[in-house]
Structure formats: C-alpha cells, structure tokens
Scaffold this active site. Sequence first.
Site, mmCIF file in Angstrom:
data_model
loop_
_atom_site.group_PDB
_atom_site.id
_atom_site.type_symbol
_atom_site.label_atom_id
_atom_site.label_comp_id
_atom_site.label_asym_id
_atom_site.label_seq_id
_atom_site.Cartn_x
_atom_site.Cartn_y
_atom_site.Cartn_z
ATOM 1 N N ASN A 46 -4.601 -0.297 9.860
ATOM 2 C CA ASN A 46 -3.819 0.943 9.850
ATOM 3 C C ASN A 46 -4.695 2.161 9.618
ATOM 4 O OD1 ASN A 46 -1.420 -0.284 10.431
ATOM 5 N ND2 ASN A 46 -0.626 -0.263 8.344
ATOM 6 N N LEU A 73 3.492 -5.263 12.835
ATOM 7 C CA LEU A 73 4.668 -4.925 13.622
ATOM 8 C C LEU A 73 4.755 -3.419 13.833
ATOM 9 C CD1 LEU A 73 7.307 -7.173 11.793
ATOM 10 C CD2 LEU A 73 5.852 -7.782 13.742
ATOM 11 N N GLY A 122 3.480 9.764 11.123
ATOM 12 C CA GLY A 122 4.392 9.568 9.996
ATOM 13 C C GLY A 122 4.698 8.105 9.830
ATOM 14 N N ARG A 177 10.793 8.288 7.634
ATOM 15 C CA ARG A 177 9.907 8.369 6.470
ATOM 16 C C ARG A 177 8.588 9.040 6.847
ATOM 17 N NH1 ARG A 177 10.216 2.170 4.605
ATOM 18 N NH2 ARG A 177 10.416 1.955 6.868
ATOM 19 N N TYR A 210 -3.796 10.290 21.502
ATOM 20 C CA TYR A 210 -2.937 11.385 21.945
ATOM 21 C C TYR A 210 -2.820 12.421 20.825
ATOM 22 C CZ TYR A 210 -1.486 8.479 25.868
ATOM 23 O OH TYR A 210 -1.464 7.717 27.008
ATOM 24 N N ALA A 211 -3.083 13.666 21.170
ATOM 25 C CA ALA A 211 -2.921 14.749 20.189
ATOM 26 C C ALA A 211 -1.439 15.027 19.984
ATOM 27 C CB ALA A 211 -3.634 16.006 20.662
ATOM 28 N N THR A 253 2.433 -5.612 2.514
ATOM 29 C CA THR A 253 1.108 -4.993 2.485
ATOM 30 C C THR A 253 0.732 -4.722 1.037
ATOM 31 O OG1 THR A 253 1.503 -3.959 4.633
ATOM 32 C CG2 THR A 253 -0.277 -3.042 3.281
ATOM 33 N N CYS A 306 4.031 3.250 7.089
ATOM 34 C CA CYS A 306 2.781 2.491 6.970
ATOM 35 C C CYS A 306 1.532 3.361 6.887
ATOM 36 C CB CYS A 306 2.661 1.508 8.136
ATOM 37 S SG CYS A 306 3.891 0.195 8.113
#
Length: 434
Positions: free
Chosen positions: A211, A153, A260, A331, A254-255, A121, A263
């Site tokens: 994203n 992915l 995280g 991450r 969904y709340a 990316t 990406c």
Amino acid sequence: MNLTVIGAGYVGLVTGTCFAEMGNKVYCVDVDEDKINNLKKGIIPIYEPHLATMVIDNQAKNNLFFTTDLKEALDNTNIIFIAVGTPQNAGGSVNLSFVYDVAKQIAGIISKDSLIVTKSTVPVGTGFEIKKIINENKINDVNIEIASNPEFLKEGVAIEDCMRPDRVIIGTEDEKSAEILKELYRPFVSNHDRFIFMDVKSAEMTKYVANAMLATKISFMNEIANICECTGANIQSVRLGIGSDKRIGYKFIYAGCGYGGSCFPKDIKGLINTSVEKGYIPKILSMVDEVNEVQKMVIIDKITSKFGNDLSNLTFAVWGLSFKPQTDDVRNAPSITIIGELLKRGTKIRAYDPKAIESFKREIDDENITFTKSKYDALDDADALILITEWKEFRSLDLDELSKRLNQKIIFDGRNIYSKRIEEEGFELFQIGC
C-alpha cells in the site's frame, strides 16, 4: 474445509463469502447483532458489486453462516481468520484493541488444536502477540499455530481480487500450517501457482509496503502534475511518456485530487509510526502523506483563483463523493476535504453520487448541501461543476444539458477525465497538471 471468519466488515465479509463460494463451510462472526441479522436476510452493509448475490446464494446452500456466537463457530471449525478492524489512533499508530480482544475471547473458548490466521492489516509482530495472548489465557490444553495471510482487495473489484488473486501471501512458522492454507486457497489459483511463502513478520510487512508503494506512486504523480502546471508541461502527455516504460507501467500514475479510503492513509501513517517506534525516521513516507493532504486542496485553490476568496454567493455542483468508483466508502475521501472547505467559505453544494450519498451524510450532513437523484439535477442553478470521483457515468458529457442547467459553463475536473475539446464549445475546463 470448515472455518471461522471473525469480523463481518469489508475484508471479513468478502473473504468469508468467497471461501463459501468454493464449497467451504464458513461461520462469519461479528458482535454487531443488527449487522448479523441483516446479513441473514441478505441485507449487505456495504456496496460491493456481486457481493449481495453471493451472500444470499451461499446461505441458501448452507455454506455461509452469520452469527454473534463465537463459541458456536469455534466448536465447528479449526481454522480461524481474524478480520476485525484496526483503526488509526489519534497519533497515527494502529489501534489493535479489537484484535487483542478477539485473541482473549478465543483463548476462553477454543477447545481443539487450531490455526489462527491474521487477515487484518497489523504491524509487524502482531501475530506473535496474538499467539502469546491465547497461550497465556487459554482454558483448554490445545495447540495453537499462527499465520499471516494479508488481503489485497481493491474496493469495487474485491470479489474479482479474492476469486482470482494475483498472489496469495502466506506467512507461517511451520510447514503444516502452510499446507493447510495452500489447500484452502488451491481452488482460487488452479490455473497458476501464485503462492508466496515467507515468515510471519515479513508477510505482515508486505501488506504495508504494498500500500505504501502504491500511495507513493500517486503522490509522486500529483507532485509532478503540480510541477507541470508551473512549467507549462502537460501531465497527461508525461504520463503516457513514462507509462510506456515497462519498468514503470501505467497503473497508479494518474494525477488527481488525492487518494483516500480506509487503507492507504491509515497504512502509510501506521508504517510511519512503526518506523518511528523503532528509532527510524521514514522521510519518503512522511512526504507521501504530506503531499496527499496538500493535493486535496488543489481544487479549492483553482476555485478561489477563478472566483476569488469570497465564495458566499456561489453554488457548486459536485459529482462523486466516494473515494473511488464502484464503492460507497467515503473514508478519507477528497470529497470530505473539498466540500468541507467550500462550506467554510459559505457556498451551497448540490451533490450526486451513484452509491455514496448515505455514507457521506454520516460524515457531513449540512443544511447547505442538497443531495440529488441524478447527476444532471445536481447542476441546476450551480455556478460550476466539480468532478471528484471518476464514476463511469460521469465520463461522457451532454454539453447541451450542462449549458442549459449551469449558470456558468465552468468545470473543475479533479480526475482529468475530460478532453480539452469541450473548451471549443465555450466551456472553461480546469484540470490538474494540464
């Protein structure tokens, strides 16, 4: 086809393995000797369902090779995928040093006409910079073409996404490169033509925008959940109400306690930084990022509202450390923020995750955290349960076991996976937007 994948990280390893699965001869190159030696033995550095079996099988078939020798790979291939990391710099910009280092290495080795495909990316325009670096530094008279082929992915289902993609985006400068990649991907889309062709810069942008759109949906719903709590509405009912609209759909609404992973946070900041560099201030994207960071503190706010600001004599059981189910990746995970904040307040933590404990230890390894071998062992002598990651094994509760092990029958449900009916059994249930 014979191809090289440079970078044996998440994207490179999954992509290279799936290409090998379709009968191609794939050289997967990485500078990390320990990683390469382990991969040769079938030891996989990440948890991804089905990946280990495919790596072992394709090595046995001589379809997949792992090496630190880039020259060996390039001497045997003329399609080269760049799949190295593009980490975030301190200011939010994208660190392209690995990408450009690879371009320089390719220039010093490449001996045949080749197609260089960017899988990492990268900001808009990077592909052309790669081509410029190679052409300015190449030692042999060869022709270089470039393409952008962004990956989509999802960790936990990456093999499925790669083997059965919902689209294959190919950004190219010429028809020949497009035809080469179309032929390479043909076995993956034999039942339905899912190719989308565009220019290189648009392909690079598409990855970021995809994203950013998904992250925006998540932050939007989290903000609506907070409004629901203020007004007495229920976010679960609202989600059903809006998801039934075909224009909106049910995915990514969904709340919870924030997104995280490697990406969404990085790509949002990267797109913001690119915009600012070009003189445009992206207001919506900036708020998406801000809302997400604030959302990770919602569970902490609920805990302090229940127990007060002094948490020094309390122990909390935590279920789920990875940023999402079916991965060991922590991450930017909400667990990092939530557990970190609890430790600052003097609490003790008993934590369990099916796959991510070792990854989490590399981020936070504190003497006040006890890692357990089962979800119920984490409950022993804990004053409350905090659900952070919605692994399937957490969805059904043995309330008798919880009652016996927890000091207090209190659950903080950071993913809204539990029914309010458990309150009939004497539990206090704190959810988001409900």
